[in-house]
Design an enzyme around this catalytic site. Structure first.
Site, PDB file in Angstrom:
ATOM      1  N   ASP A   1       0.782  -1.230   0.000  1.00  0.00           N
ATOM      2  CA  ASP A   1       0.000   0.000   0.000  1.00  0.00           C
ATOM      3  C   ASP A   1       0.814   1.281   0.000  1.00  0.00           C
ATOM      4  O   ASP A   1       0.280   2.352  -0.311  1.00  0.00           O
ATOM      5  CB  ASP A   1      -0.978  -0.003   1.182  1.00  0.00           C
ATOM      6  CG  ASP A   1      -2.158  -0.944   0.949  1.00  0.00           C
ATOM      7  OD1 ASP A   1      -2.423  -1.262  -0.216  1.00  0.00           O
ATOM      8  OD2 ASP A   1      -2.799  -1.352   1.928  1.00  0.00           O
TER       9      ASP A   1
ATOM     10  N   TYR B   1      -9.919  -0.089   1.912  1.00  0.00           N
ATOM     11  CA  TYR B   1      -9.732  -0.147   3.362  1.00  0.00           C
ATOM     12  C   TYR B   1      -9.347   1.209   3.931  1.00  0.00           C
ATOM     13  O   TYR B   1      -8.589   1.966   3.324  1.00  0.00           O
ATOM     14  CB  TYR B   1      -8.624  -1.145   3.730  1.00  0.00           C
ATOM     15  CG  TYR B   1      -9.087  -2.580   3.874  1.00  0.00           C
ATOM     16  CD1 TYR B   1      -9.994  -2.946   4.869  1.00  0.00           C
ATOM     17  CD2 TYR B   1      -8.621  -3.566   3.023  1.00  0.00           C
ATOM     18  CE1 TYR B   1     -10.417  -4.254   5.018  1.00  0.00           C
ATOM     19  CE2 TYR B   1      -9.034  -4.894   3.157  1.00  0.00           C
ATOM     20  CZ  TYR B   1      -9.928  -5.230   4.153  1.00  0.00           C
ATOM     21  OH  TYR B   1     -10.345  -6.531   4.293  1.00  0.00           O
TER      22      TYR B   1
END
Length: 824
Positions: A389, A470
């Site tokens: 990420d 998320y």
């Protein structure tokens, strides 16, 4: 002028177009201010003892760096406003964090001046063999005639400052995907009841296709594209996969030469679209239901009214203002013995530096390194899906916090700036700082004549990074005894799999059926942090203190027990760089000790690395086919390494581009070097660093629809003082009460003003000679009068806040912490 003698010096290029999911968050109050000011916050101006040498570049510094690169390095043929992935441009600039060895004299030895300040630049450039991305260092700052731009190589153990970008034009990939979808519109209409709208990809009734890239050794990669419904504005696209997959030969860097091959549907592989159509015409063709959006993906329920929902929940307030001291300019915090600096980075978000407790050194650095999610499944998307990420930017995707919800209304909110594509991007209120009292005590004790209760108040630095589906809430928590906790909680839409009706495998091998045409997909979240411990100074040792069973003979135990089965402590020194997993039955303490500093009792000053809440996993998959060498730090729970200026991080965003030949290879860092700094001939000075993982083995179930919940996904690691102090230091800071119990021998309190300090006989007499007039004695201040609190302190008014739209990445090759170009 930089001489480009080989492609080792090339500047690199980018790939991507930023595809937006319309995510809205509020800009709730004046930037850098607390939304509710019902007390005199920081009435006395507080000044940091030193400059924050890790601070992000200011807007003027970033502008001067960009101007310098354009002016002094015109041969790079850079453009300020790239129109395609084939343009050369400066993607972004930020602070190059100073080397620890250059900083310590300023921090700890009263050095007269801070270390030189340098900038780190990520620059994109195309060459004959395709696009590249490279890092450069520019400085010293401020820019003068003596400033230079040099390849930034010394912090990358690959020996290079660049990687080749495997994708030249993300916009072309999107067009290719839509064209492919249009070419099979008859199939999608028949099976899914929808087609792609190439003229309007945002059509809420249309289909989109997104790729999962698979790198191949010969160069380029293969793409498996899966169809998705856009989600009717609910941002629930990862809950709406459709059951058609198409394989694309993407080995050429020229998208016009790509070709569509196999199709996959309901467990069956078809060699071509034609074979798929032929099978579809068969009356016995087995279909699966389409995965249709609806109220089931809504994250809010505005209609239900169970008993109790008509009343608001309890909230925390801070009527007298904060008890910590905060220098907003230098981002320096002081609270009950703790002191530290806050800084940010585009890829990794918030980091803390120079953490001290009661004036003693604890950590030089504490911060996020990488956040990995790795999936498993038996379909072409889930079977090899993984994300790193920081590639998308955990820092630049840390958006505004919602006061009264993300953090208490009374928190201090900090703004963040980052510098990309010649612009300074301003994100207001994306970090919060607040003190909070837990719903459980720090300590308590019931004695024969009294009860003592001590409140558990702690300090939190919080941010929330939204990376695609998320939202990661990252907390750095400080407790009054000197404990630090790093905690990550996640909430959001899971990245789900299409439910295959023609199921040939064990029904629950990779997850569970969670809706009509939806299955969960098991995955590991492994989130890596760095803790550069300097426990009472830079010279430290790590030991494993084990609790082990033993059969022992004691003279005092004979003759009744010639041998006694018991247990004892055995200490194992960690003598070389290693990866360590949490022990079975919690049977070992992992301790970092000072090599030369002891407490009053002659014990080594130390900190324990302790498991906190939730699970703290490492990667389940062995030798991941997808990750290659890009995330070897995920293979154990804790790592201990020598600290080196040339190894400041365990990972880099560009690892995502070249996982089998990463720009930072963690195996070259954790290479079993000696950790015995007192050994003969050893050049190691005892300055060690810890890397540790938090996260979860996530097997989503029906309760994860529509959103994963934070209380089930929290994971933390604590750093707990171990003989670091002479006694519990929270005694002098904690708030609480001692209550006298009624009884014929119940006496006074230790610590009363009338009691001579240290007079043990007097203390014992007062406890046994009868009741005293004092019934309760408080340690620390109490609320002693009513306080009028405005409504905004309890429930900030969201109606008054201005909304701003954020570009949230969709978790494909569409954004990175290294380079993007954006087609308007």
């Amino acid at each position: 002028m930089i001489e480009f003698r080989s492609r080792s010096w090339v500047l690199l290029s980018s790939l991507l177009v930023l595809v937006l999911l319309g995510g809205f968050l509020i800009t709730p109050f004046k930037h850098g201010q607390t939304p509710v000011d019902y007390s005199s916050k920081h009435a006395d101006v507080y000044k940091s003892p030193r400059q924050n040498v890790w601070a992000e570049l200011t807007a003027s510094e970033a502008a001067s760096v960009n101007e310098y690169i354009f002016k002094e390095h015109a041969s790079l043929n850079l453009t300020k406003h790239p129109k395609s992935g084939r343009d050369n441009f400066i993607f972004g600039v930020e602070t190059l964090k100073p080397n620890k060895t250059d900083t310590i004299s300023y921090l700890y030895n009263d050095g007269p001046s801070p270390p030189e300040r340098w900038a780190k630049a990520a620059i994109a450039q195309n060459f004959d063999d395709g696009p590249y991305m490279a890092y450069y260092m520019v400085g010293p700052l401020p820019i003068t005639e003596d400033s230079v731009m040099l390849p930034l190589e010394y912090i990358f153990n690959s020996g290079r400052n660049y990687v080749k970008n495997p994708v030249q034009d993300w916009a072309a990939i999107q067009d290719f995907a839509l064209a492919m979808a249009e070419n099979v519109s008859d199939i999608t209409q028949e099976l899914l009841g929808a087609t792609a709208n190439r003229a309007d990809p945002s059509d809420p009734h249309g289909l989109l296709a997104f790729p999962r890239p698979s790198r191949i050794e010969t160069g380029g990669f293969t793409l498996w594209m899966q169809f998705y419904r856009p989600g009717m504005g609910s941002n629930a696209r990862t809950l709406l996969p459709q059951g058609i997959y198409a394989k694309v030969d993407a080995t050429s860097s020229d998208v016009t030469k790509w070709s569509v091959g196999q199709f996959y549907y309901n467990g069956v592989l078809y060699e071509s679209a034609g074979d798929f159509r032929t099978a579809l015409a068969d009356p016995n063709f087995e279909r699966t239901p389409a995965n249709i959006d609806g109220p089931w993906t809504d994250t809010e329920d505005f209609e239900s009214k169970p008993p109790g929902r008509e009343l608001p929940p309890p909230v925390s307030i801070q009527p007298y203002g904060p008890r910590y001291k905060f220098d907003r300019k230098e981002r320096f915090v002081s609270w009950f013995g703790f002191e530290f600096y806050i800084t940010t980075a585009q890829a990794t978000g918030v980091s803390l530096f120079d953490i001290r407790f009661k004036g003693e050194r604890v950590m030089y650095e504490l911060g996020l390194q990488e956040a990995m999610a790795h999936y498993a499944g038996d379909d072409p998307m889930q079977g090899g899906l993984e994300f790193l990420d920081t590639f998308f930017g955990m820092g630049k995707n840390a958006f505004e916090l919602v006061p009264g919800y993300d953090c208490p209304a009374y928190a201090d909110y900090l703004d963040v700036e980052f510098h990309q594509s010649q612009k300074t991007h301003f994100t207001p209120n994306s970090i919060c700082l607040f003190e909070y009292t837990a719903d459980y005590l720090l300590s308590r004790h019931t004695a024969q004549y009294s009860v003592t209760a001590s409140r558990n108040t702690f300090l939190t630095v919080r941010s929330v990074s939204t990376v695609g589906n998320y939202d990661y809430t990252i907390d750095y928590v400080f407790y009054m005894d000197g404990t630090l906790e790093v905690k990550v909680r996640a909430s959001g839409f899971i990245y789900a799999a299409f439910y295959t009706a023609n199921n040939t495998k064990s029904e629950d091998e990779y997850g569970h059926r969670i809706h009509d045409a939806l299955a969960s997909s098991m995955h590991d979240h492994v989130i890596n942090f760095k803790a550069d411990l300097d426990v009472a100074g830079p010279k430290n040792d790590m030991v494993r203190m084990a609790l082990e069973p033993i059969t022992q003979s004691y003279e005092w135990d004979k003759p009744e027990h010639p041998e006694r089965n018991t247990m004892h402590l055995v200490e194992y020194k960690v003598t070389e760089e290693a990866g360590i997993d949490w022990p079975k039955n919690s049977g070992e303490f992992y301790l970092v000790y000072s090599s030369d500093q002891k407490n009053a009792w002659g014990e080594r000053k130390g900190y324990r690395i302790a498991s906190g809440s939730g699970t703290r996993p490492h990667l389940t998959i062995l030798n991941s086919t997808t990750l290659g060498d890009s995330a070897r730090w995920a293979e154990h729970d804790i790592w201990v390494l020598q600290n080196k200026d040339t190894e400041p991080r365990s990972a880099d965003p560009l690892n995502y581009f070249t996982p089998h030949d990463p720009i930072i290879d963690f195996t070259k860092m954790a290479d079993h070097e000696n950790l015995e700094h007192n050994a003969s001939g050893s050049s190691y000075d005892g300055d060690l660093v810890i890397y540790f993982n938090v996260g979860a083995h996530h097997v989503p179930h029906s309760g994860d629809v529509p959103n994963t919940l934070m209380h089930t996904s929290g994971s933390s690691v604590k750093f707990v003082p171990h003989n670091f102090n002479d006694r519990d230091p929270s005694r002098e800071s904690v708030q609480g009460v001692r209550l006298q119990l009624k009884g014929s021998k119940s006496g006074g309190f230790a610590g009363e003003q009338s009691e001579p300090s240290g007079d043990l006989k007097n203390r014992m007499n007062r406890r046994t000679k009868g009741p005293d007039t004092t019934k309760a004695m408080y340690f620390g201040a109490t609320y002693d009068k009513g306080i009028k609190i405005p409504l905004e302190a309890l429930e900030p008014s969201m109606e008054e806040y201005v909304s701003e739209e954020h570009g949230v990445t969709d978790l494909s090759y569409n954004g990175s912490a290294a380079g993007v170009w954006h087609r308007e």
